[in-house]
Design a protein around this motif. Sequence first.
Motif, PDB file in Angstrom:
ATOM      1  N   HIS A  99      28.692 -34.729  -3.688  1.00  0.00           N
ATOM      2  CA  HIS A  99      28.886 -33.372  -3.781  1.00  0.00           C
ATOM      3  C   HIS A  99      30.220 -32.742  -4.270  1.00  0.00           C
ATOM      4  CE1 HIS A  99      24.602 -32.564  -2.457  1.00  0.00           C
ATOM      5  NE2 HIS A  99      24.704 -33.688  -1.958  1.00  0.00           N
ATOM      6  N   ARG A 136      27.713 -23.005  -0.278  1.00  0.00           N
ATOM      7  CA  ARG A 136      28.296 -23.890  -1.491  1.00  0.00           C
ATOM      8  C   ARG A 136      27.422 -24.736  -2.129  1.00  0.00           C
ATOM      9  NH1 ARG A 136      30.554 -29.052  -2.246  1.00  0.00           N
ATOM     10  NH2 ARG A 136      32.284 -29.244  -3.621  1.00  0.00           N
ATOM     11  N   PHE A 156      22.678 -27.389  -1.636  1.00  0.00           N
ATOM     12  CA  PHE A 156      22.483 -25.856  -1.579  1.00  0.00           C
ATOM     13  C   PHE A 156      22.820 -25.940   0.110  1.00  0.00           C
ATOM     14  CE2 PHE A 156      19.623 -22.296  -2.855  1.00  0.00           C
ATOM     15  CZ  PHE A 156      20.059 -21.510  -1.794  1.00  0.00           C
ATOM     16  N   ALA A 157      24.034 -25.809   0.516  1.00  0.00           N
ATOM     17  CA  ALA A 157      24.591 -25.602   2.031  1.00  0.00           C
ATOM     18  C   ALA A 157      24.908 -24.218   2.004  1.00  0.00           C
ATOM     19  CB  ALA A 157      25.887 -26.546   1.683  1.00  0.00           C
ATOM     20  N   VAL A 170      22.568 -27.527   5.452  1.00  0.00           N
ATOM     21  CA  VAL A 170      23.149 -28.164   4.610  1.00  0.00           C
ATOM     22  C   VAL A 170      21.940 -28.716   3.556  1.00  0.00           C
ATOM     23  CG1 VAL A 170      24.846 -29.826   3.707  1.00  0.00           C
ATOM     24  CG2 VAL A 170      24.699 -28.778   6.003  1.00  0.00           C
ATOM     25  N   GLY A 171      21.238 -28.152   2.828  1.00  0.00           N
ATOM     26  CA  GLY A 171      20.024 -28.601   1.978  1.00  0.00           C
ATOM     27  C   GLY A 171      20.240 -28.828   0.544  1.00  0.00           C
ATOM     28  N   ASN A 172      19.366 -29.111  -0.225  1.00  0.00           N
ATOM     29  CA  ASN A 172      19.370 -29.377  -1.550  1.00  0.00           C
ATOM     30  C   ASN A 172      18.426 -28.373  -2.558  1.00  0.00           C
ATOM     31  OD1 ASN A 172      21.240 -31.422  -1.498  1.00  0.00           O
ATOM     32  ND2 ASN A 172      19.784 -33.065  -1.370  1.00  0.00           N
ATOM     33  N   PHE A 177      13.942 -36.422  -0.657  1.00  0.00           N
ATOM     34  CA  PHE A 177      15.084 -37.031  -1.027  1.00  0.00           C
ATOM     35  C   PHE A 177      14.951 -38.556  -1.340  1.00  0.00           C
ATOM     36  CE2 PHE A 177      19.175 -39.061   0.205  1.00  0.00           C
ATOM     37  CZ  PHE A 177      20.009 -37.805  -0.389  1.00  0.00           C
ATOM     38  N   SER A 182      18.849 -43.187   6.157  1.00  0.00           N
ATOM     39  CA  SER A 182      20.355 -43.173   5.786  1.00  0.00           C
ATOM     40  C   SER A 182      21.304 -44.246   5.580  1.00  0.00           C
ATOM     41  CB  SER A 182      21.018 -42.110   6.540  1.00  0.00           C
ATOM     42  OG  SER A 182      21.129 -42.558   7.869  1.00  0.00           O
ATOM     43  N   GLY A 244      15.587 -27.407   3.208  1.00  0.00           N
ATOM     44  CA  GLY A 244      16.472 -27.930   4.315  1.00  0.00           C
ATOM     45  C   GLY A 244      15.969 -29.475   4.253  1.00  0.00           C
ATOM     46  N   PHE A 362      30.950 -28.777   6.101  1.00  0.00           N
ATOM     47  CA  PHE A 362      29.613 -28.458   6.525  1.00  0.00           C
ATOM     48  C   PHE A 362      29.169 -29.595   7.521  1.00  0.00           C
ATOM     49  CE2 PHE A 362      29.589 -25.893   2.871  1.00  0.00           C
ATOM     50  CZ  PHE A 362      28.821 -24.746   3.125  1.00  0.00           C
ATOM     51  N   THR A 389      33.148 -37.929   7.578  1.00  0.00           N
ATOM     52  CA  THR A 389      33.851 -37.599   6.307  1.00  0.00           C
ATOM     53  C   THR A 389      34.656 -36.654   6.146  1.00  0.00           C
ATOM     54  OG1 THR A 389      32.974 -37.874   3.832  1.00  0.00           O
ATOM     55  CG2 THR A 389      32.030 -35.869   5.332  1.00  0.00           C
ATOM     56  N   GLN A 390      34.609 -35.670   7.044  1.00  0.00           N
ATOM     57  CA  GLN A 390      35.557 -34.634   7.283  1.00  0.00           C
ATOM     58  C   GLN A 390      36.841 -35.193   7.945  1.00  0.00           C
ATOM     59  OE1 GLN A 390      34.289 -32.518   5.495  1.00  0.00           O
ATOM     60  NE2 GLN A 390      32.105 -31.993   6.141  1.00  0.00           N
TER      61      GLN A 390
HETATM   62 FE1  HDE Z   1      24.835 -35.109   2.352  1.00  0.00          FE
HETATM   63  N1  HDE Z   1      26.595 -35.892   2.577  1.00  0.00           N
HETATM   64  N2  HDE Z   1      24.191 -37.143   3.046  1.00  0.00           N
HETATM   65  N3  HDE Z   1      22.753 -34.763   2.070  1.00  0.00           N
HETATM   66  N4  HDE Z   1      25.283 -33.481   1.584  1.00  0.00           N
HETATM   67  C1  HDE Z   1      27.554 -35.017   2.197  1.00  0.00           C
HETATM   68  O1  HDE Z   1      29.446 -34.616   3.670  1.00  0.00           O
HETATM   69  C2  HDE Z   1      24.917 -37.862   3.787  1.00  0.00           C
HETATM   70  C3  HDE Z   1      21.689 -35.568   2.360  1.00  0.00           C
HETATM   71  C4  HDE Z   1      24.147 -32.567   1.132  1.00  0.00           C
HETATM   72  O2  HDE Z   1      28.957 -28.390  -0.165  1.00  0.00           O
HETATM   73  C5  HDE Z   1      29.052 -35.365   2.568  1.00  0.00           C
HETATM   74  O3  HDE Z   1      31.006 -32.947   3.453  1.00  0.00           O
HETATM   75  C6  HDE Z   1      24.195 -39.004   4.354  1.00  0.00           C
HETATM   76  C7  HDE Z   1      20.201 -34.980   2.163  1.00  0.00           C
HETATM   77  C8  HDE Z   1      25.184 -31.385   0.552  1.00  0.00           C
HETATM   78  O4  HDE Z   1      30.321 -29.414   1.369  1.00  0.00           O
HETATM   79  C9  HDE Z   1      28.615 -36.836   3.356  1.00  0.00           C
HETATM   80  C10 HDE Z   1      23.087 -38.765   3.984  1.00  0.00           C
HETATM   81  C11 HDE Z   1      20.881 -33.656   1.950  1.00  0.00           C
HETATM   82  C12 HDE Z   1      26.350 -31.727   0.648  1.00  0.00           C
HETATM   83  C13 HDE Z   1      27.235 -36.889   3.294  1.00  0.00           C
HETATM   84  C14 HDE Z   1      22.987 -37.704   3.103  1.00  0.00           C
HETATM   85  C15 HDE Z   1      22.124 -33.549   1.616  1.00  0.00           C
HETATM   86  C16 HDE Z   1      26.466 -33.061   1.170  1.00  0.00           C
HETATM   87  C17 HDE Z   1      30.066 -35.800   1.443  1.00  0.00           C
HETATM   88  C18 HDE Z   1      21.776 -39.571   4.384  1.00  0.00           C
HETATM   89  C19 HDE Z   1      19.866 -32.428   1.744  1.00  0.00           C
HETATM   90  C20 HDE Z   1      27.627 -30.958   0.213  1.00  0.00           C
HETATM   91  C21 HDE Z   1      30.998 -34.552   1.785  1.00  0.00           C
HETATM   92  C22 HDE Z   1      20.932 -40.179   3.368  1.00  0.00           C
HETATM   93  C23 HDE Z   1      18.939 -32.197   2.651  1.00  0.00           C
HETATM   94  C24 HDE Z   1      28.109 -30.174   1.298  1.00  0.00           C
HETATM   95  C25 HDE Z   1      30.663 -33.857   2.935  1.00  0.00           C
HETATM   96  C26 HDE Z   1      29.268 -29.217   0.824  1.00  0.00           C
HETATM   97  C27 HDE Z   1      27.688 -33.739   1.596  1.00  0.00           C
HETATM   98  C28 HDE Z   1      26.188 -37.773   3.838  1.00  0.00           C
HETATM   99  C29 HDE Z   1      21.701 -37.207   2.608  1.00  0.00           C
HETATM  100  C30 HDE Z   1      22.831 -32.530   1.326  1.00  0.00           C
HETATM  101  C31 HDE Z   1      29.196 -38.087   3.090  1.00  0.00           C
HETATM  102  C32 HDE Z   1      24.963 -40.013   4.948  1.00  0.00           C
HETATM  103  C33 HDE Z   1      19.012 -35.499   2.718  1.00  0.00           C
HETATM  104  C34 HDE Z   1      24.547 -30.157   0.090  1.00  0.00           C
HETATM  105  O5  HDE Z   1      28.945 -36.573   4.805  1.00  0.00           O
END
Ligand code: HDE
Length: 731
Positions: A99, A136, A156-157, A170-172, A177, A182, A244, A362, A389-390
């Motif tokens: 992202h 964001r 879609f956070a 913090v969604g999509n 997925f 994870s 979500g 987030f 990650t932060q």
């Molecule tokens: Fe994320 N994801 N993710 N993700 N994700 C990150 O966090 C992670 C997942 C999503 O605009 C990271 O700040 C793991 C699902 C968004 O700043 C990191 C798993 C969904 C954003 C991370 C997932 C998301 C992130 C990278 C388990 C939707 C951008 C930078 C499989 C429900 C947030 C950060 C922004 C970002 C890890 C899966 C959505 C690395 C381990 C499911 C929208 O922490």
Amino acid sequence: MAKQSNQKFQSKKMASQAINPDLTRLSPSPSDDNRSDQMAGLVGVLPSESLTSETGTIISDNQNQLKAGVRGPTLLEDHHYREKIGHFDHERIPERVVHARGAAAHGVFQLYKPMGDYTKAGFLQDSAIETPVFVRFSTVQGSRGSADTARDIRGFAVRFYTQEDNFDLVGNNIPVFPIQDSIKFPDLIHAAKPEAHNEIPQASTAHDTFWDFISLMPESTHAIMWIMSDRGIPRSYADMEGFGVHTFRFVNEEGTSSFVKFHWKPVAGVHSLVWDEAQKLGGKDPDFHRRQLWESINQGTYPEYELGVQIVANEEEFDFEFDLLDSTKLIPESLVPVQIIGKMTLNRNPDNYFAETEQVAFHLGNIVPGIDFTNDPLLQGRLFSYIDTQLNRFGSANYNELPINQPIANVNNNNRDGFMRQRIVKGRVNYEPNSLGGGCPMQKMMQEGGFTTYPEPVEGTKVRERSPTFADHFSQAALFWRSQVDWEKDHIVNAFLFELGKVEIIGIRERMVSNLTQVDAVLAQRVADGLGMPLPTPPVGYKDVPYTAEPEMDEKLSMANNLNESIKGRKIAILAANMVDGAALELACTTLESEGASVKIIAPISGDISSITGKLIGVDHSLPTVSSTQFDAVFIPGGMESVKTLCLNSFAVLFVKEAYKHGKPIGAADDGVLLIEKAERTSGAPNDTFSDIGILTVTKDEVDANFMDQFVGIVAMHRFNERPDLEAISV
Ligand code: HDE
């Protein structure tokens, strides 16, 4: 001829000059409060126009290094130069590992109906309260500088700045997925990102490593169907849904819990690009989505989304054919309807990209009493990753002190120190229990408003195993396919053909198509035929996998059933040249703009064009600088000279051809029809290929309000992807 002023263009310029972000703000964000606190006492001390060092020395020369003589060497003593360059050298922080490319906006959330029956979350109790939000949007795979329109999931956070804490949803933009646990996330992302040996391709999954992984992970099939559909290439951030994804819990004051899935429904409806367009936009305007978000907020066309919830009572957890804890599954809306509970309006652009969009951190653990996690193994794993990650991105545990991350809730704890600590906490007590600080800060009992973890009984043997209730990987992928209308199915097939067509290892293609045999026989056959290969045998072991063909359909899964009748926010191109029929042009502008669309006049060159009656009309864009891919619809007013000029202009002809091929509404008045005919003649397709679906033409005498209303009607339908023989048109 005296140059007349153009009312339309003038008023537009004035409107954009008048916009001051501070005036468009509906509610101050926490960052503003913080900034003004910090600035208090400083403002007025220095003349604000003076250039200063980081610590306030006024700089007298910002053009030259300090040297020994005008032609001599630079002196190490030059503290101003070293501070400036040193700061510059450290300007970047690591981009997000996923992202990385994003765009954001501030806004407000307004609750429609109190949700106290289900949750005690403060911001969901009182419909009189407006909660500030920061959102964001992002793509997943691409680097910070990649194109917005890549085929991908969109992040879609949403951060709600509530009185109790930040709540980060913090969604999509797709509800499922690609993986269930994870622990597979690093593998998924490694496979999707550019290949390890040569860093190719950027922001695209159309390569061997991605499909190698996916074809070996049948659990990803459902998400892949969504990504291959046009949901993977949204028209804009304002036109996409948000989810979500995981099942969360609501917990009310009595401690009763229910399961909840969160949805964002765009008020503008769900609309997408088509693939040819998305690829071209990647070159013409890689900032397409980011620009649209920015411009629409500046123009006051605020993106709006209604918050919906699907609620399942605690005791109904096992009433479904799928497991609520499995993030590769959705709850069909035909089984549990979405209740709309509020609306989010994005009404203010960030002031500073880095400080806000880049530094927002987030975290799923930013949650409020009344909302809780479930045991979804994807969700549980995410709880660790976001904090971790932060720490890497900011190099400090103090990132929550940055203005964009500060909650409006009180922060009072014994965490101390670290790189870049901002807060100055007074006193000597930084431990608990204590008597020297009167015992403060004290924890609160759950009943007194502390965070409540739902006391779900848990017992089990320590295992590394997937629940057998997660085993059905194909039923919902098939439900998604069955729920699409014909043109959506065509686009999915074409997306597979593009992506798998770029895969070089034939065995990977075979394995993927083999998985598709479990989604739908016709889908698999069409993809196999398109790739020029025999239909592979079904995957090994598929017979043991549970499967259900119920429900037969879920109409909400098709974008065709999620449109919106309004043209608010649509971008309309008017093609014109000198001696245009100014009356038709003006009528089109006023009608479309009064309906909330943004209208741009596009002519062979910039400057002004003249109407038949000699009126000067300001040109917004010259033809070589734009393309129809940046617009939703085209209108060609009459005026024989104007249309003749356009017919001889290859950009104008291409504009109409592309608009037609991409399914867009086209309107033409009087001689304007000639440009459509020219486009058709040069399309390389057999004569009469252009059908009249989504094309509206009219004679000069009939250009009136009634005609314009009809044009608004077809623009509202957004696309006519069902036009026949679109592949035959060359652009
Ligand atoms: Fe994320 N994801 N993710 N993700 N994700 C990150 O966090 C992670 C997942 C999503 O605009 C990271 O700040 C793991 C699902 C968004 O700043 C990191 C798993 C969904 C954003 C991370 C997932 C998301 C992130 C990278 C388990 C939707 C951008 C930078 C499989 C429900 C947030 C950060 C922004 C970002 C890890 C899966 C959505 C690395 C381990 C499911 C929208 O922490």
